[in-house]
Design a protein around this motif. Structure first.
Motif: not given
Length: 515
Positions: A152-159, A190-199, A217-221
């Motif tokens: 899983y990957v999250m990219i956050l552009e920030t001030e 941010g990256t992780s092998f584990f899915e972030p929570t909805k919260e 989301r990942p496209v493989m295991l």
């Protein structure tokens, strides 16, 4: 050294032919682009460098269809795959393809993808299809990243003044987030092998200092566990110490890497085996497969062997015919299992079918042989590549032959060392082989090479089992293969600008799929 999974990168993915670099890879890129956009696209443009491999064959090898299939969120095996451009139009998605030079192009299969959604949100991605269906996302909206689709990957552009607080936010999910900058802009990654929570995702969306967010989301295991071995030397030593065959050691290594129980791994591998066997059967019985250049004659060869009409015949000829049968299905855009690539998808299914049908091995034993084959591809991918665009045919069909040889030794009850020696022998025999596909189509000489390497897998195994001593270790052989492959000129690496591709008769061949 990169983390390689047998199920993610070697035996699989299940795909549509003809080329994993040009269908499976683009499909995965399209899926990730859709995720990063955060909504279904309404418009998408794809660009390929004029001197790239994709520029030559993106249409003939179905890359256009694969990119769009991913962008639409469809499965690559969708029965409507040949009509996916029409499906995009039906869903209101305007898609264009073009050739243009762009500074990011640093790989024969580099692509620039720009997509826009109904809200006006857009994403610009530089991606590479690096062989066997593996991919790399190198930049997103100008920010340098390195995404391989396995987490899983999250990219956050920030001030700019809020970078530290944004990093603190990401640490709730990823302990070690990073930053990337471009033209005075900053993004936190941010990256992780584990899915972030909805919260957590909602918290990110509601953080005022986050100017934009992109999530994929990942496209493989996800390889969330530990690597047991780093190279073949370590695996052979461990197998010897623990009394394991190569296949057993390979599955134990995969279980550790993916953090999955052996039963689940066997189910995944059994599914791939079923796809392989189905492609063998279809290629032998369907005389109307829509290949583009070659006639689908594998069934005729198989039948002639059964009638004793061949000079030699036997197991080698049957394995070769089965391998060619799969490649006919592959060439017609049918469903096959990449092993380790689409262009080499015939060898391993042929070897497995031969072990089942001619030698009467149990399905469980054949699965162990598949794991043994997989670890040879694992070793190559750890040290080199599966992309003929980078290192020639030796790392595709040559690799499949090496994998097949290890599988045969496993079937015969040989040791892990013998299996790896048989694989090394095949690599040594095909070292320097070029990728010179005729008319940019994965048929000539690909179909006959697959047939020949399926036969050679049995020969190499017999030579090792009979006492031949391989004196150059598999790890070192792979390093030599990689070095030689990168010395090949671009004309001999999947661009159809050298070798057989330039022969007058090859250039004059009529297309069977065109009016």
């Amino acid at each position: 050294m990169k983390r390689v999974s047998i199920l993610n990168n070697v035996i699989g993915p299940v795909m549509r032919g003809p080329s994993s670099s040009h269908t499976a890879g683009p499909w995965r890129i399209g899926l990730i682009a859709r995720d990063l956009l955060g909504e279904p696209p309404t418009r998408a443009s794809l660009f390929f460098h004029p001197e790239s491999s994709l520029a030559v064959c993106y249409h003939d090898q179905g890359s256009d269809l694969a990119f769009v299939t991913g962008l639409l969120g469809r499965n690559l095996t969708d029965s409507k795959f040949p009509l996916m451009l029409e499906e995009a139009h039906r869903e209101g998605v305007a898609v264009t393809f073009g050739l243009k030079a762009f500074p990011e192009a640093d790989h024969p299969n580099s692509a620039l993808l720009e997509a826009t959604g109904p809200s006006g949100k857009s994403v610009r991605i530089h991606a590479r299809s690096v062989g066997g269906g593996s991919i790399e996302i190198a930049s997103v909206n100008g920010f340098s990243v390195f995404m391989t689709g396995d987490r899983y990957v999250m990219i956050l552009e920030t001030e700019p003044e809020k970078v530290q607080s944004t990093l603190s936010l990401l640490r709730k999910w990823d302990k070690n987030p990073s930053t990337t900058k471009r033209d005075g802009r900053t993004a936190c990654l941010g990256t992780s092998f584990f899915e972030p929570t909805k919260e957590f995702i909602e918290e990110v969306k509601n953080t005022p200092s986050v100017l934009s967010s992109h999530f994929a989301r990942p496209v493989m295991l996800p390889p969330c566990g530990k690597e047991t071995f780093l190279d073949i030397r370590e695996m052979i030593e461990a197998a010897g110490n623990e009394g394991l065959t190569l296949g057993e050691a390979a599955m134990a290594s995969e279980a550790s890497l993916l953090g999955l129980p052996g039963k689940e791994l066997q189910q995944e591998m059994d599914f791939r085996l079923s796809v392989m066997l189905e492609s063998v059967e279809r290629g032998l019985v369907d005389r109307n497969l829509k290949t583009k250049l070659v006639d689908p004659v594998a069934g005729d060869i198989y039948e002639a062997e059964s009638k004793g009409e061949l000079f030699l015949g036997g197991v080698h000829a049957r394995a070769a015919a089965r391998s060619m049968a799969v490649m006919h299905v592959n060439g017609a855009g049918g469903v096959v299992c990449s092993a380790p690539t689409g262009g080499s998808a015939g060898v391993i299914p042929a070897v497995m079918a031969t072990l089942l049908e001619d030698f009467g091995l149990s399905r469980e034993k054949v699965l162990s042989c598949l794991w043994a084959a997989g670890v040879i591809g694992w070793a190559l991918d750890k040290r080199s590549t599966f992309a003929a665009e980078v290192a020639g045919c030796q790392v595709e069909i040559g690799a499949a032959g090496a994998m097949g040889a290890a599988a045969v030794v496993e079937a015969a009850g040989g040791t892990a060392r013998q299996a790896c020696d048989a694989a090394a022998m095949v690599f040594q025999n095909v070292m320097g082989s070029v990728c010179d596909l005729v008319q940019g189509i994965v048929e000539i000489p690909c179909h006959s090479r697959n047939a020949a390497l399926a036969s050679q897998a049995f020969l190499a195994a017999d030579l090792i089992l009979g006492g031949y001593r391989n004196l150059v270790h598999l790890d070192e052989t792979i390093d030599a293969v990689d070095s030689v492959g990168r010395m090949l000129p671009a004309e001999l690496r999947c661009t159809s600008r050298g070798g057989l591709a330039l022969c007058p008769s090859a250039r004059r061949l009529p297309r069977r799929d065109l009016p």
